[in-house]
Write a protein that holds these residues in place. Structure first.
Motif, PDB file in Angstrom:
ATOM      1  N   UNK A  63      -9.954  41.855 -27.595  1.00  0.00           N
ATOM      2  CA  UNK A  63     -10.006  40.390 -27.716  1.00  0.00           C
ATOM      3  C   UNK A  63      -8.609  39.802 -27.808  1.00  0.00           C
ATOM      4  N   UNK A  64      -8.465  38.596 -27.283  1.00  0.00           N
ATOM      5  CA  UNK A  64      -7.184  37.887 -27.357  1.00  0.00           C
ATOM      6  C   UNK A  64      -6.937  37.427 -28.797  1.00  0.00           C
ATOM      7  N   UNK A  65      -5.709  37.038 -29.079  1.00  0.00           N
ATOM      8  CA  UNK A  65      -5.322  36.559 -30.413  1.00  0.00           C
ATOM      9  C   UNK A  65      -6.222  35.398 -30.842  1.00  0.00           C
ATOM     10  N   UNK A  66      -6.732  35.476 -32.068  1.00  0.00           N
ATOM     11  CA  UNK A  66      -7.593  34.420 -32.597  1.00  0.00           C
ATOM     12  C   UNK A  66      -7.637  34.529 -34.119  1.00  0.00           C
ATOM     13  N   UNK A  77     -16.938  34.245 -38.074  1.00  0.00           N
ATOM     14  CA  UNK A  77     -16.938  33.660 -36.743  1.00  0.00           C
ATOM     15  C   UNK A  77     -15.506  33.585 -36.213  1.00  0.00           C
ATOM     16  N   UNK A  78     -15.367  33.572 -34.922  1.00  0.00           N
ATOM     17  CA  UNK A  78     -14.055  33.496 -34.278  1.00  0.00           C
ATOM     18  C   UNK A  78     -13.653  32.041 -34.097  1.00  0.00           C
ATOM     19  N   UNK A  79     -12.410  31.756 -34.428  1.00  0.00           N
ATOM     20  CA  UNK A  79     -11.805  30.456 -34.155  1.00  0.00           C
ATOM     21  C   UNK A  79     -10.795  30.705 -33.045  1.00  0.00           C
ATOM     22  N   UNK A  80     -10.934  30.043 -31.941  1.00  0.00           N
ATOM     23  CA  UNK A  80     -10.059  30.288 -30.799  1.00  0.00           C
ATOM     24  C   UNK A  80      -8.678  29.690 -30.922  1.00  0.00           C
ATOM     25  N   UNK A  81      -8.553  28.617 -31.668  1.00  0.00           N
ATOM     26  CA  UNK A  81      -7.277  27.897 -31.733  1.00  0.00           C
ATOM     27  C   UNK A  81      -6.287  28.583 -32.676  1.00  0.00           C
ATOM     28  N   UNK A  82      -5.030  28.409 -32.360  1.00  0.00           N
ATOM     29  CA  UNK A  82      -3.958  28.914 -33.218  1.00  0.00           C
ATOM     30  C   UNK A  82      -2.985  27.756 -33.468  1.00  0.00           C
ATOM     31  N   UNK A  83      -2.759  27.396 -34.726  1.00  0.00           N
ATOM     32  CA  UNK A  83      -1.876  26.258 -35.013  1.00  0.00           C
ATOM     33  C   UNK A  83      -0.472  26.484 -34.471  1.00  0.00           C
ATOM     34  N   UNK A  84       0.053  25.469 -33.820  1.00  0.00           N
ATOM     35  CA  UNK A  84       1.400  25.568 -33.251  1.00  0.00           C
ATOM     36  C   UNK A  84       2.483  25.535 -34.316  1.00  0.00           C
ATOM     37  N   UNK A 103      -5.196  34.120 -40.054  1.00  0.00           N
ATOM     38  CA  UNK A 103      -5.728  32.929 -40.707  1.00  0.00           C
ATOM     39  C   UNK A 103      -7.237  33.095 -40.844  1.00  0.00           C
ATOM     40  N   UNK A 104      -7.727  32.877 -42.056  1.00  0.00           N
ATOM     41  CA  UNK A 104      -9.165  32.896 -42.311  1.00  0.00           C
ATOM     42  C   UNK A 104      -9.514  31.615 -43.050  1.00  0.00           C
TER      43      UNK A 104
END
Length: 132
Positions: free
Chosen positions: A79-82, A94-101, A118-119
């Motif tokens: 899986x990609x970074x999440x 659950x998976x959160x797709x976004x990553x804070x910039x 991040x959880x």
């Protein structure tokens, strides 16, 4: 049961466990894998699930997702970074797709940011308390 029969059975069970992880859109713990696996193979046991998970970890197919104070969760390593959302009621992750910039901006001056996790904790759609 002969050794060949045991190996064939074991291979089929390991294949089932792998298929469960491959088709899941979120990390699973061993009990969740067992529940899903029993739909196809009612006699599968938790020890078989743990052996399958261990084998997939050893082969680099799975990674462990650590949630503080919880049992171990696992997901496919490909899986990609999440990041994750942990429901405090049903305990699902659950998976959160976004990553804070802003992650790199949080790194103190002179430090080197290597990686992060991040959880978020709260209640999923099915478990959220009524808010009026």
């Amino acid at each position: 049961m002969t050794e060949a029969e045991k190996k064939t059975r074991s291979t089929a069970q390991q294949r089932l466990i792998r298929e469960i992880f491959e088709s899941s859109d979120r990390p699973l713990n061993a009990a969740e894998v067992l529940d899903i696996a029993r739909e196809a193979r009612p006699t599968i046991g938790i020890a078989t699930v743990y052996r399958g998970i261990r084998s997939m970890l050893d082969d680099g197919l799975l990674v462990m997702v650590a949630i503080a104070g919880e049992t171990s969760y696992f997901e496919m390593a490909s899986r990609e970074h999440h990041h994750y959302f942990h429901c405090c009621y049903c305990r699902k992750v659950y998976v959160i797709g976004a990553c804070p910039e802003v992650i790199d901006e949080l790194t103190p001056p002179g430090f080197v940011h290597e990686h992060h996790d991040i959880v978020l904790h709260g209640y999923c759609r099915e478990c959220k308390p009524d808010r009026k």
